[in-house]
Design a protein around this motif. Structure first.
Motif, PDB file in Angstrom:
ATOM      1  N   LEU A  83       0.828  -1.209   0.000  1.00  0.00           N
ATOM      2  CA  LEU A  83       0.000   0.000   0.000  1.00  0.00           C
ATOM      3  C   LEU A  83       0.863   1.259   0.000  1.00  0.00           C
ATOM      4  O   LEU A  83       0.520   2.254  -0.642  1.00  0.00           O
ATOM      5  CB  LEU A  83      -0.930  -0.002   1.215  1.00  0.00           C
ATOM      6  CG  LEU A  83      -2.119  -0.968   1.131  1.00  0.00           C
ATOM      7  CD1 LEU A  83      -2.724  -1.195   2.510  1.00  0.00           C
ATOM      8  CD2 LEU A  83      -3.185  -0.450   0.163  1.00  0.00           C
ATOM      9  N   GLY A  84       1.991   1.228   0.712  1.00  0.00           N
ATOM     10  CA  GLY A  84       2.899   2.377   0.686  1.00  0.00           C
ATOM     11  C   GLY A  84       3.454   2.616  -0.703  1.00  0.00           C
ATOM     12  O   GLY A  84       3.549   3.768  -1.161  1.00  0.00           O
ATOM     13  N   ALA A  85       3.809   1.516  -1.406  1.00  0.00           N
ATOM     14  CA  ALA A  85       4.317   1.648  -2.771  1.00  0.00           C
ATOM     15  C   ALA A  85       3.235   2.181  -3.701  1.00  0.00           C
ATOM     16  O   ALA A  85       3.496   3.042  -4.559  1.00  0.00           O
ATOM     17  CB  ALA A  85       4.832   0.296  -3.270  1.00  0.00           C
ATOM     18  N   LEU A  86       2.003   1.694  -3.530  1.00  0.00           N
ATOM     19  CA  LEU A  86       0.900   2.168  -4.370  1.00  0.00           C
ATOM     20  C   LEU A  86       0.599   3.637  -4.101  1.00  0.00           C
ATOM     21  O   LEU A  86       0.305   4.403  -5.029  1.00  0.00           O
ATOM     22  CB  LEU A  86      -0.348   1.323  -4.121  1.00  0.00           C
ATOM     23  CG  LEU A  86      -0.270  -0.146  -4.555  1.00  0.00           C
ATOM     24  CD1 LEU A  86      -1.502  -0.907  -4.092  1.00  0.00           C
ATOM     25  CD2 LEU A  86      -0.097  -0.265  -6.070  1.00  0.00           C
ATOM     26  N   ALA A  87       0.675   4.041  -2.831  1.00  0.00           N
ATOM     27  CA  ALA A  87       0.427   5.443  -2.499  1.00  0.00           C
ATOM     28  C   ALA A  87       1.430   6.356  -3.193  1.00  0.00           C
ATOM     29  O   ALA A  87       1.087   7.467  -3.613  1.00  0.00           O
ATOM     30  CB  ALA A  87       0.504   5.638  -0.981  1.00  0.00           C
ATOM     31  N   SER A  88       2.668   5.882  -3.326  1.00  0.00           N
ATOM     32  CA  SER A  88       3.727   6.694  -3.921  1.00  0.00           C
ATOM     33  C   SER A  88       3.727   6.652  -5.442  1.00  0.00           C
ATOM     34  O   SER A  88       4.412   7.455  -6.078  1.00  0.00           O
ATOM     35  CB  SER A  88       5.090   6.225  -3.400  1.00  0.00           C
ATOM     36  OG  SER A  88       5.156   6.354  -1.993  1.00  0.00           O
ATOM     37  N   ASN A  89       2.974   5.717  -6.018  1.00  0.00           N
ATOM     38  CA  ASN A  89       2.986   5.544  -7.469  1.00  0.00           C
ATOM     39  C   ASN A  89       1.649   5.841  -8.141  1.00  0.00           C
ATOM     40  O   ASN A  89       1.502   5.619  -9.344  1.00  0.00           O
ATOM     41  CB  ASN A  89       3.418   4.117  -7.817  1.00  0.00           C
ATOM     42  CG  ASN A  89       4.912   3.916  -7.708  1.00  0.00           C
ATOM     43  OD1 ASN A  89       5.646   4.212  -8.650  1.00  0.00           O
ATOM     44  ND2 ASN A  89       5.367   3.423  -6.567  1.00  0.00           N
ATOM     45  N   THR A  90       0.677   6.329  -7.378  1.00  0.00           N
ATOM     46  CA  THR A  90      -0.616   6.699  -7.941  1.00  0.00           C
ATOM     47  C   THR A  90      -1.006   8.076  -7.426  1.00  0.00           C
ATOM     48  O   THR A  90      -0.421   8.577  -6.469  1.00  0.00           O
ATOM     49  CB  THR A  90      -1.707   5.675  -7.549  1.00  0.00           C
ATOM     50  OG1 THR A  90      -1.781   5.581  -6.119  1.00  0.00           O
ATOM     51  CG2 THR A  90      -1.408   4.302  -8.136  1.00  0.00           C
ATOM     52  N   GLU A  91      -2.020   8.670  -8.063  1.00  0.00           N
ATOM     53  CA  GLU A  91      -2.387  10.041  -7.716  1.00  0.00           C
ATOM     54  C   GLU A  91      -3.841  10.222  -7.302  1.00  0.00           C
ATOM     55  O   GLU A  91      -4.140  11.042  -6.438  1.00  0.00           O
ATOM     56  CB  GLU A  91      -2.098  10.961  -8.905  1.00  0.00           C
ATOM     57  CG  GLU A  91      -0.626  11.040  -9.271  1.00  0.00           C
ATOM     58  CD  GLU A  91      -0.380  11.947 -10.461  1.00  0.00           C
ATOM     59  OE1 GLU A  91      -1.372  12.474 -11.013  1.00  0.00           O
ATOM     60  OE2 GLU A  91       0.785  12.133 -10.828  1.00  0.00           O
ATOM     61  N   ARG A  92      -4.761   9.501  -7.941  1.00  0.00           N
ATOM     62  CA  ARG A  92      -6.184   9.762  -7.718  1.00  0.00           C
ATOM     63  C   ARG A  92      -6.943   8.563  -7.159  1.00  0.00           C
ATOM     64  O   ARG A  92      -7.908   8.743  -6.429  1.00  0.00           O
ATOM     65  CB  ARG A  92      -6.844  10.192  -9.041  1.00  0.00           C
ATOM     66  CG  ARG A  92      -6.334  11.509  -9.591  1.00  0.00           C
ATOM     67  CD  ARG A  92      -6.867  11.795 -10.982  1.00  0.00           C
ATOM     68  NE  ARG A  92      -6.399  10.801 -11.953  1.00  0.00           N
ATOM     69  CZ  ARG A  92      -5.214  10.873 -12.561  1.00  0.00           C
ATOM     70  NH1 ARG A  92      -4.401  11.872 -12.297  1.00  0.00           N
ATOM     71  NH2 ARG A  92      -4.838   9.956 -13.423  1.00  0.00           N
ATOM     72  N   ILE A  93      -6.554   7.390  -7.513  1.00  0.00           N
ATOM     73  CA  ILE A  93      -7.316   6.194  -7.196  1.00  0.00           C
ATOM     74  C   ILE A  93      -7.286   5.905  -5.692  1.00  0.00           C
ATOM     75  O   ILE A  93      -6.276   6.111  -5.023  1.00  0.00           O
ATOM     76  CB  ILE A  93      -6.765   5.005  -8.011  1.00  0.00           C
ATOM     77  CG1 ILE A  93      -7.756   3.843  -8.044  1.00  0.00           C
ATOM     78  CG2 ILE A  93      -5.379   4.565  -7.502  1.00  0.00           C
ATOM     79  CD1 ILE A  93      -7.416   2.799  -9.097  1.00  0.00           C
ATOM     80  N   ALA A  94      -8.421   5.459  -5.136  1.00  0.00           N
ATOM     81  CA  ALA A  94      -8.477   5.091  -3.725  1.00  0.00           C
ATOM     82  C   ALA A  94      -7.717   3.791  -3.496  1.00  0.00           C
ATOM     83  O   ALA A  94      -7.652   2.919  -4.370  1.00  0.00           O
ATOM     84  CB  ALA A  94      -9.929   4.928  -3.273  1.00  0.00           C
ATOM     85  N   LEU A  95      -7.157   3.655  -2.310  1.00  0.00           N
ATOM     86  CA  LEU A  95      -6.448   2.445  -1.892  1.00  0.00           C
ATOM     87  C   LEU A  95      -7.242   1.818  -0.758  1.00  0.00           C
ATOM     88  O   LEU A  95      -7.582   2.487   0.218  1.00  0.00           O
ATOM     89  CB  LEU A  95      -5.034   2.784  -1.434  1.00  0.00           C
ATOM     90  CG  LEU A  95      -4.189   3.600  -2.408  1.00  0.00           C
ATOM     91  CD1 LEU A  95      -2.835   3.925  -1.797  1.00  0.00           C
ATOM     92  CD2 LEU A  95      -4.026   2.869  -3.739  1.00  0.00           C
ATOM     93  N   ILE A  96      -7.522   0.504  -0.894  1.00  0.00           N
ATOM     94  CA  ILE A  96      -8.358  -0.176   0.091  1.00  0.00           C
ATOM     95  C   ILE A  96      -7.710  -1.498   0.482  1.00  0.00           C
ATOM     96  O   ILE A  96      -7.293  -2.272  -0.382  1.00  0.00           O
ATOM     97  CB  ILE A  96      -9.777  -0.440  -0.450  1.00  0.00           C
ATOM     98  CG1 ILE A  96     -10.387   0.836  -1.061  1.00  0.00           C
ATOM     99  CG2 ILE A  96     -10.676  -0.982   0.646  1.00  0.00           C
ATOM    100  CD1 ILE A  96     -11.774   0.643  -1.638  1.00  0.00           C
ATOM    101  N   SER A  97      -7.633  -1.764   1.763  1.00  0.00           N
ATOM    102  CA  SER A  97      -7.169  -3.070   2.228  1.00  0.00           C
ATOM    103  C   SER A  97      -8.353  -4.018   2.204  1.00  0.00           C
ATOM    104  O   SER A  97      -9.405  -3.723   2.752  1.00  0.00           O
ATOM    105  CB  SER A  97      -6.588  -2.964   3.639  1.00  0.00           C
ATOM    106  OG  SER A  97      -7.504  -2.365   4.534  1.00  0.00           O
ATOM    107  N   GLY A  98      -8.139  -5.173   1.567  1.00  0.00           N
ATOM    108  CA  GLY A  98      -9.277  -6.069   1.405  1.00  0.00           C
ATOM    109  C   GLY A  98      -9.013  -7.517   1.754  1.00  0.00           C
ATOM    110  O   GLY A  98      -9.022  -8.335   0.860  1.00  0.00           O
ATOM    111  N   ALA A  99      -8.728  -7.842   3.020  1.00  0.00           N
ATOM    112  CA  ALA A  99      -8.873  -6.990   4.207  1.00  0.00           C
ATOM    113  C   ALA A  99      -7.748  -7.295   5.182  1.00  0.00           C
ATOM    114  O   ALA A  99      -7.226  -8.416   5.211  1.00  0.00           O
ATOM    115  CB  ALA A  99     -10.201  -7.272   4.890  1.00  0.00           C
ATOM    116  N   ILE A 100      -7.386  -6.283   5.986  1.00  0.00           N
ATOM    117  CA  ILE A 100      -6.441  -6.508   7.060  1.00  0.00           C
ATOM    118  C   ILE A 100      -7.060  -7.492   8.052  1.00  0.00           C
ATOM    119  O   ILE A 100      -8.203  -7.321   8.486  1.00  0.00           O
ATOM    120  CB  ILE A 100      -6.110  -5.181   7.775  1.00  0.00           C
ATOM    121  CG1 ILE A 100      -5.396  -4.224   6.819  1.00  0.00           C
ATOM    122  CG2 ILE A 100      -5.264  -5.436   9.020  1.00  0.00           C
ATOM    123  CD1 ILE A 100      -4.052  -4.709   6.321  1.00  0.00           C
TER     124      ILE A 100
END
Length: 310
Positions: free
Chosen positions: A75-92
């Motif tokens: 999720l940290g990598a996705l946060a740094s490589n995307t701009e608009r899309i929501a990030l969701i854990s499915g599931a912790i």
């Protein structure tokens, strides 16, 4: 952008996301550089959410052979490589993690993504995994509720840390960085709880795909629970659906485990029906067995997303 700005869940509408990693059957080794590239593509093409699973341990007895990354790292990598899309854990898997560690991870991802994170939470369903972590699977229902309470207090605004114990002279703790908005909590699966409990505590309920008649019954049960527990409030309903997209746009939909093999025209029709029956979000678990994942992502974005993401 904040999670509330990205309309993953909106009354009367349906949005479409993608579950990562995208693999084919029996694949165990994943090229995560490719997954990050697919995430960037999904972000650019207008998908609404990227979903990441939490699979702590693997076993030959489990049907999923994939070597998943730790969800917080991915999720940290996705946060740094995307701009608009929501990030969701499915599931912790909340029952196998301390809720304060989960809160710290959630706040970290939410900060890196500038408020794009939705915290999906599950309880896990594999008793041997509980034993490996020193947990009693018979206690998972109570543990889920206890951990949810601690987690919610920490990620809501104002934030409050509930310690497991408070010895004499212990300081008052808090988590940094501070958040301007609460992080949304989403129930993925039931966690052993009643639908009324989920309706009271969660922004919505995420389930796996079922055949249409069963899914209608599931949604009816959810709407009744929402009316009992939170009358007049919006509570979302979402579905994780496997997709084997044919290169024949006119191929009719046929059932496969947890989803469909279908051409894009029938896919759009299925999604329209799901929207009319009360589904607010569908995350596609894309099969790349027959076609490259990039081709499927691009075709759905070009021909299906415009019908829903106006």
């Amino acid at each position: 952008m904040t999670a509330s700005d990205n309309t993953v869940f909106e009354e009367g509408k349906l949005s479409i996301g993608i579950t990562l990693p995208i693999t084919h059957e029996h694949q165990s080794i994943v090229d995560f550089s490719e997954q990050i590239a697919l995430a960037r593509l999904a972000d650019q093409l207008g998908y609404r959410a990227l979903w990441v699973r939490d699979v702590p341990l693997n076993s030959i007895d489990y049907p999923d052979p994939v070597g998943h990354l730790d969800p917080w790292v991915l999720l940290g990598a996705l946060a740094s490589n995307t701009e608009r899309i929501a990030l969701i854990s499915g599931a912790i898997v909340l029952t196998l993690r301390h809720p304060l560690h989960v809160a710290k991870g959630a706040i970290s991802v939410n900060t890196l993504s500038h408020g794009r994170f939705i915290l999906g939470i599950g309880s896990g369903d594999r008793p041997p995994e509980y034993a490996a972590f020193g947990r009693n699977p018979d206690e998972r229902r109570d543990l889920y509720r206890q951990h949810w309470e601690t987690l919610a207090a920490t990620v809501n605004v104002p934030s409050r840390v509930i310690p497991d114990s408070t010895p004499e002279g212990a300081p008052e703790f808090y988590l940094l960085p501070r958040q301007n908005l609460s992080i949304p909590l989403l129930a993925v699966g039931s966690g052993g709880q009643s639908v009324d409990w989920i309706a009271r505590h969660s922004l919505g309920w995420m389930t796996y795909h079922r055949e249409p008649q069963a899914q209608r019954g599931r949604y009816g049960m959810w709407r009744a629970a929402v009316e009992r527990a939170a009358s007049g409030a919006f509570r979302a309903f979402g579905v994780a659906m496997r997709l084997d997209l044919s290169d024949d746009a006119d191929e009719p939909a046929t059932d496969i485990p947890l989803g469909y093999r279908t051409g894009r025209h029938a896919l759009a029709s299925l999604l329209h029906d799901m929207r009319e029956r009360g589904t607010h979000h569908v995350t596609l678990n894309i099969s790349s067995e027959r076609r490259p994942a990039r081709d499927i992502i691009e075709e759905v974005a070009a021909y299906v997303l415009p019908e829903f993401h106006r």
